[in-house]
Design an enzyme around this catalytic site. Sequence first.
Site, PDB file in Angstrom:
ATOM      1  N   ARG A 130       0.833  -1.217   0.000  1.00 43.41           N
ATOM      2  CA  ARG A 130       0.000   0.000   0.000  1.00 43.41           C
ATOM      3  C   ARG A 130       0.864   1.262   0.000  1.00 43.41           C
ATOM      4  O   ARG A 130       0.535   2.258   0.651  1.00 43.41           O
ATOM      5  CB  ARG A 130      -0.942   0.035   1.207  1.00 43.41           C
ATOM      6  CG  ARG A 130      -1.984  -1.048   1.223  1.00 43.41           C
ATOM      7  CD  ARG A 130      -2.941  -0.965   0.031  1.00 43.41           C
ATOM      8  NE  ARG A 130      -4.064  -1.863   0.222  1.00 43.41           N
ATOM      9  CZ  ARG A 130      -4.058  -3.155  -0.088  1.00 43.41           C
ATOM     10  NH1 ARG A 130      -2.981  -3.694  -0.621  1.00 43.41           N
ATOM     11  NH2 ARG A 130      -5.127  -3.895   0.119  1.00 43.41           N
TER      12      ARG A 130
ATOM     13  N   SER B 294     -10.390  -0.487   3.535  1.00 48.71           N
ATOM     14  CA  SER B 294      -9.605  -0.680   4.760  1.00 48.71           C
ATOM     15  C   SER B 294      -9.131   0.671   5.264  1.00 48.71           C
ATOM     16  O   SER B 294      -8.527   1.434   4.513  1.00 48.71           O
ATOM     17  CB  SER B 294      -8.373  -1.540   4.485  1.00 48.71           C
ATOM     18  OG  SER B 294      -8.740  -2.800   4.000  1.00 48.71           O
TER      19      SER B 294
ATOM     20  N   GLU C 142      -4.536   4.006   6.193  1.00 47.48           N
ATOM     21  CA  GLU C 142      -4.286   3.874   4.750  1.00 47.48           C
ATOM     22  C   GLU C 142      -4.609   5.168   4.004  1.00 47.48           C
ATOM     23  O   GLU C 142      -3.842   5.586   3.158  1.00 47.48           O
ATOM     24  CB  GLU C 142      -5.178   2.743   4.200  1.00 47.48           C
ATOM     25  CG  GLU C 142      -4.424   1.609   3.589  1.00 47.48           C
ATOM     26  CD  GLU C 142      -5.325   0.662   2.792  1.00 47.48           C
ATOM     27  OE1 GLU C 142      -6.281   1.120   2.144  1.00 47.48           O
ATOM     28  OE2 GLU C 142      -5.055  -0.531   2.826  1.00 47.48           O
TER      29      GLU C 142
END
Length: 346
Positions: free
Chosen positions: A172, A246, A342
Amino acid sequence: MQGVSVNPLSIEKGVNLRTLNAFGLPAQAATLVRIDSEATLRRVVDHPELGRAPKFVLGGGSNVVFTRDPQAVVLKVEVMGRRLVEERPDAWLVELGAGENWHDTVAWTLAQGWPGLENLALIPGTAGAAPVQNIGAYGVELRERFESLDLVDLVTGRTVTLGLDACHFGYRDSVFKQALAGKSVITRVRFRLPKPWRPVLGYLELERKMQETGIGEPDAQTVFDWVCAIRRAKLPDPAVIGNVGSFFKNPVVTAEQCRDIIGRDPEIVHYPLPDGTVKLAAGWLIDACGWKGKSIGRAGVYEKQALVLVNRGGASGAEVVTLARAIQESVYGRFGIRLEPEPVVV
Ligand code: EPU
């Protein structure tokens, strides 16, 4: 130059961003410019006021939490286009405009007979945002299918092409979240979809689908359908319930830290990584702290997946951040692990 007519830049003032971010949070852009091409971006760079102003790049708004009105000039990336650049003996090379919707693009590649992106179905957002996050799901990460991308440098206005190594993809993560953050705008992304195609089925939930259906050798469309079904069963649709997928990354700990936690919590979901470290399921950690289904104000933790924070209707960015901090504190208090968000918090 004679004979060349240039449309004026369309500069919008006081633009409501609520429908332009997947969380549905209230915010207003003082200035917003829609970017439909590299040429439009160059004109922003050359513009007497916009050129020097700080910029905020907005794609599909599926990875941002607005806690206030962005002061920077918002560049809404709307570069469109999908094409087969080249068919090679070992791959199809496909190019996408950064503004193309990611999921529609995945469906389109399959319809053309070019499989390879099916595990990444239904991820919200745009093609241009996908490399920033190095999106991943069900055993495939974007970097495994990536060929190159074009970006426009926000200082020089020049278009530059970056290959795989220059993007520094991580979990990520990429150079676009680090050294290049705020410095450039991705305009086109190219994927290499390898031939011959083989399904990626290692993920537990896909194995379960194989058992349930008795299909041992699914085609790409079947994998796509399975991934869509798995995601729909536990992830909320941002068009219905505001969310950015997420909210936290899955934390990586040392083998020793993991052993220590297993000693106290034998149930903990963990995945050993090739380098000896261990990835823990953040959703499990949050769930174990009792957060599933809980709310603070109008921001909540999704009932079916504790890693997803949701807007229960009319939430502010501040409420989302307050909830996120409370979750971080309780996970730290119980497990000694700091969860890292995130999305980008503005
Ligand atoms: N779990 C719980 N309780 C929960 C949620 C999860 O116990 O409330 C457990 C699950 O039972 C499972 C484990 O935690 O054993 C992992 O959960 P899951 O398989 O749902 O995957 P994840 O680690 O939560 C990651 C990605 C998702 C991606 C899926 C599938 C991150 C931060 N998230 O989620 O990506 O779709 O794997 O590959 O890496 C996203 O980034 O927005 C995203 C949705």
